[in-house]
Enzyme design. Sequence first.
Site, PDB file in Angstrom:
ATOM      1  N   VAL A   1      -5.475 -27.234 -17.224  1.00  0.00           N
ATOM      2  CA  VAL A   1      -6.630 -28.027 -16.066  1.00  0.00           C
ATOM      3  C   VAL A   1      -6.043 -28.282 -15.007  1.00  0.00           C
ATOM      4  CG1 VAL A   1      -7.436 -29.548 -15.048  1.00  0.00           C
ATOM      5  CG2 VAL A   1      -8.602 -29.202 -17.743  1.00  0.00           C
TER       6      VAL A   1
ATOM      7  N   PHE B   1     -25.603 -20.208 -23.293  1.00  0.00           N
ATOM      8  CA  PHE B   1     -25.232 -21.411 -24.480  1.00  0.00           C
ATOM      9  C   PHE B   1     -26.147 -21.424 -25.466  1.00  0.00           C
ATOM     10  CE2 PHE B   1     -20.929 -22.738 -24.110  1.00  0.00           C
ATOM     11  CZ  PHE B   1     -21.325 -22.865 -23.201  1.00  0.00           C
TER      12      PHE B   1
ATOM     13  N   GLY C   1     -23.512 -18.566 -33.802  1.00  0.00           N
ATOM     14  CA  GLY C   1     -22.625 -18.343 -34.502  1.00  0.00           C
ATOM     15  C   GLY C   1     -21.265 -19.336 -35.718  1.00  0.00           C
TER      16      GLY C   1
ATOM     17  N   CYS D   1     -12.268 -28.717 -25.636  1.00  0.00           N
ATOM     18  CA  CYS D   1     -13.489 -29.612 -25.182  1.00  0.00           C
ATOM     19  C   CYS D   1     -14.384 -30.315 -26.142  1.00  0.00           C
ATOM     20  CB  CYS D   1     -14.139 -29.062 -23.868  1.00  0.00           C
ATOM     21  SG  CYS D   1     -12.749 -28.737 -22.115  1.00  0.00           S
TER      22      CYS D   1
ATOM     23  N   ARG E   1      -7.439 -24.141 -30.533  1.00  0.00           N
ATOM     24  CA  ARG E   1      -7.406 -25.515 -30.531  1.00  0.00           C
ATOM     25  C   ARG E   1      -8.521 -25.628 -31.450  1.00  0.00           C
ATOM     26  NH1 ARG E   1      -5.686 -28.763 -25.256  1.00  0.00           N
ATOM     27  NH2 ARG E   1      -5.821 -26.178 -24.739  1.00  0.00           N
TER      28      ARG E   1
HETATM   29  C1  UDX Z   1     -16.158 -25.995 -21.970  1.00  0.00           C
HETATM   30  C2  UDX Z   1     -17.093 -26.660 -20.914  1.00  0.00           C
HETATM   31  O1  UDX Z   1     -18.086 -25.628 -21.146  1.00  0.00           O
HETATM   32  C3  UDX Z   1     -16.470 -26.854 -19.529  1.00  0.00           C
HETATM   33  O2  UDX Z   1     -16.840 -26.750 -18.997  1.00  0.00           O
HETATM   34  C4  UDX Z   1     -15.706 -27.760 -20.492  1.00  0.00           C
HETATM   35  O3  UDX Z   1     -15.061 -27.967 -18.804  1.00  0.00           O
HETATM   36  C5  UDX Z   1     -14.575 -27.438 -20.717  1.00  0.00           C
HETATM   37  O4  UDX Z   1     -15.372 -27.126 -22.366  1.00  0.00           O
HETATM   38  P1  UDX Z   1     -14.548 -24.038 -22.903  1.00  0.00           P
HETATM   39  O5  UDX Z   1     -13.956 -24.555 -24.312  1.00  0.00           O
HETATM   40  O6  UDX Z   1     -13.359 -23.176 -22.472  1.00  0.00           O
HETATM   41  O7  UDX Z   1     -15.712 -24.783 -21.800  1.00  0.00           O
HETATM   42  O8  UDX Z   1     -15.733 -23.215 -23.256  1.00  0.00           O
HETATM   43  P2  UDX Z   1     -16.713 -22.654 -24.138  1.00  0.00           P
HETATM   44  O9  UDX Z   1     -17.121 -20.831 -23.353  1.00  0.00           O
HETATM   45  O10 UDX Z   1     -17.987 -23.831 -23.160  1.00  0.00           O
HETATM   46  O11 UDX Z   1     -17.174 -22.160 -25.698  1.00  0.00           O
HETATM   47  C6  UDX Z   1     -17.117 -23.678 -26.195  1.00  0.00           C
HETATM   48  C7  UDX Z   1     -17.766 -22.985 -27.410  1.00  0.00           C
HETATM   49  O12 UDX Z   1     -18.873 -23.114 -27.955  1.00  0.00           O
HETATM   50  C8  UDX Z   1     -16.823 -21.808 -28.050  1.00  0.00           C
HETATM   51  O13 UDX Z   1     -15.994 -21.984 -29.232  1.00  0.00           O
HETATM   52  C9  UDX Z   1     -17.739 -20.930 -28.360  1.00  0.00           C
HETATM   53  O14 UDX Z   1     -17.814 -19.994 -29.050  1.00  0.00           O
HETATM   54  C10 UDX Z   1     -19.566 -22.038 -28.361  1.00  0.00           C
HETATM   55  N1  UDX Z   1     -20.160 -20.858 -27.522  1.00  0.00           N
HETATM   56  C11 UDX Z   1     -20.379 -21.068 -26.076  1.00  0.00           C
HETATM   57  C12 UDX Z   1     -21.041 -21.170 -28.620  1.00  0.00           C
HETATM   58  O15 UDX Z   1     -20.876 -20.677 -30.227  1.00  0.00           O
HETATM   59  N2  UDX Z   1     -21.968 -20.361 -28.260  1.00  0.00           N
HETATM   60  C13 UDX Z   1     -22.749 -20.641 -27.202  1.00  0.00           C
HETATM   61  O16 UDX Z   1     -23.604 -19.870 -26.863  1.00  0.00           O
HETATM   62  C14 UDX Z   1     -22.242 -21.389 -26.397  1.00  0.00           C
END
Ligand code: UDX
Length: 438
Positions: free
Chosen positions: A11, A252, A256, A263, A331
């Site tokens: 970050v 979203f 999966g 996060c 992570r």
């Molecule tokens: C997330 C938030 O989106 C971001 O706004 C915040 O500040 C930090 O956390 P990030 O951890 O980088 O970001 O990943 P993100 O793209 O949100 O995906 C998180 C998890 O959800 C991943 O494991 C991804 O594979 C999963 N995911 C996401 C799904 O299984 N299905 C989806 O439709 C979207």
Amino acid sequence: MHVAMIGSGYVGLVSGACFSEFGVDVVCVDKDQSKIDMLEKGVMPIYEPGLDDLVEKNVKAGRLTFTTDFGPAVRNADAVFIAVGTPTTKGGGHADLSYVYAAAKEIAQNMNGYTVVVNKSTVPVGTGDEVERIIRETNPDADFDVVSNPEFLREGSAIGDFTHPDRVVIGTESERAREVMRELYRPLYLIEAPIVFTSRTSSELIKYAANTFLATKITFINEMADLCEKVGADVHDVAKGIGLDGRIGKKFLHAGPGYGGSCFPKDTLALVHTARDVGAPLRIVEAVVDINDKRKKAMASRVIAACGGSVAGKTIAVLGVTFKPNTDDMRDAPSLDIIPALLEDDATVRAYDPEGMEEAKKLLGDVEWCKDAYSTMNGADALVIITEWNAFRGLDLDRVKSLLKSPIMVDLRNIYEPEEMAESGFQYHCIGRGTAGA
Ligand code: UDX
């Protein structure tokens, strides 16, 4: 405008580089000398698309520097950002705030003139109050305000998220601090990015509420996918059919193996604990945490079932181990639940990931790491896709079939079409879309 960014992790580094791109003079501070040495040589400690170029450009322009020397960086700053880690406490579920509080103390010892102290780390409600108390106690004469300004950066698209955000949230009751924050984010006014000014407490909660809502949305569609399998529906169509409703939205809703990353798992758990502590339990989020943990573990059973009930003595090829594509971050990645369970059942696991293997090697023993997708599947009994890297979306299916001992593919990210896979002669197993050819 001078900014000190305390913590040059994901970050801090992205935010620091982006502020310098906005024309602000930024110094990124970190206690880790080796990290600062790397950054000074232009080597990025993390993989994030575009970050190396952005850093190089702004270092050359003289707007971005790196140091371990806390004092001068803070003394010169109009705004000091706290962007240190807030890991989950060992054995608990709370966010560990010791790094945030240590930074607050050190800032207090070094600040000079009116300074805005900005919390960018994800911190539970009330942390801003505690940071303010620590600074006042350490330096009673300090002239400062504490602001909450959460980050919403997605790994893999963090620079775009910073420079073209859906919104910026700024939590403070001080007009003076608001003015400094407005000035810092001025370039975003030009692109009319919404800026939400609110109280510090609301701002702190917005960050957790956003992440827990998104985690809930993913978990909803994951459970819906399980239901689709039972009743013979297609989760892609269901997601599309509900997502086109503007009140729901189509993002979203990709089913999966369960969410992972730095996060969602940490923040959902921390909010559950905060809510319980104050006597307002969040039962929906509690269920989400529980369902997601169990889901990641259950994914190995799908692979085992696809292999006829046992993987003992079999070779499983795994493509993708990071928690999502375009990052080297491992992570809470679903692979960390799936691969050990396969090894436990006496499978041989061969794996490949475009960016995550260095990190994965530290966490996953007994895996044979391969140099590309095709060499991974050579002679394997089944192929499992855990992370949807672009490189895995257009595999030469004839080649895949000729390399595999049996044409079994378990696609935990639904990147292939069940009908096409069946036509190509695969026993194709995906999530919530029926099982073609099985
Ligand atoms: C997330 C938030 O989106 C971001 O706004 C915040 O500040 C930090 O956390 P990030 O951890 O980088 O970001 O990943 P993100 O793209 O949100 O995906 C998180 C998890 O959800 C991943 O494991 C991804 O594979 C999963 N995911 C996401 C799904 O299984 N299905 C989806 O439709 C979207």
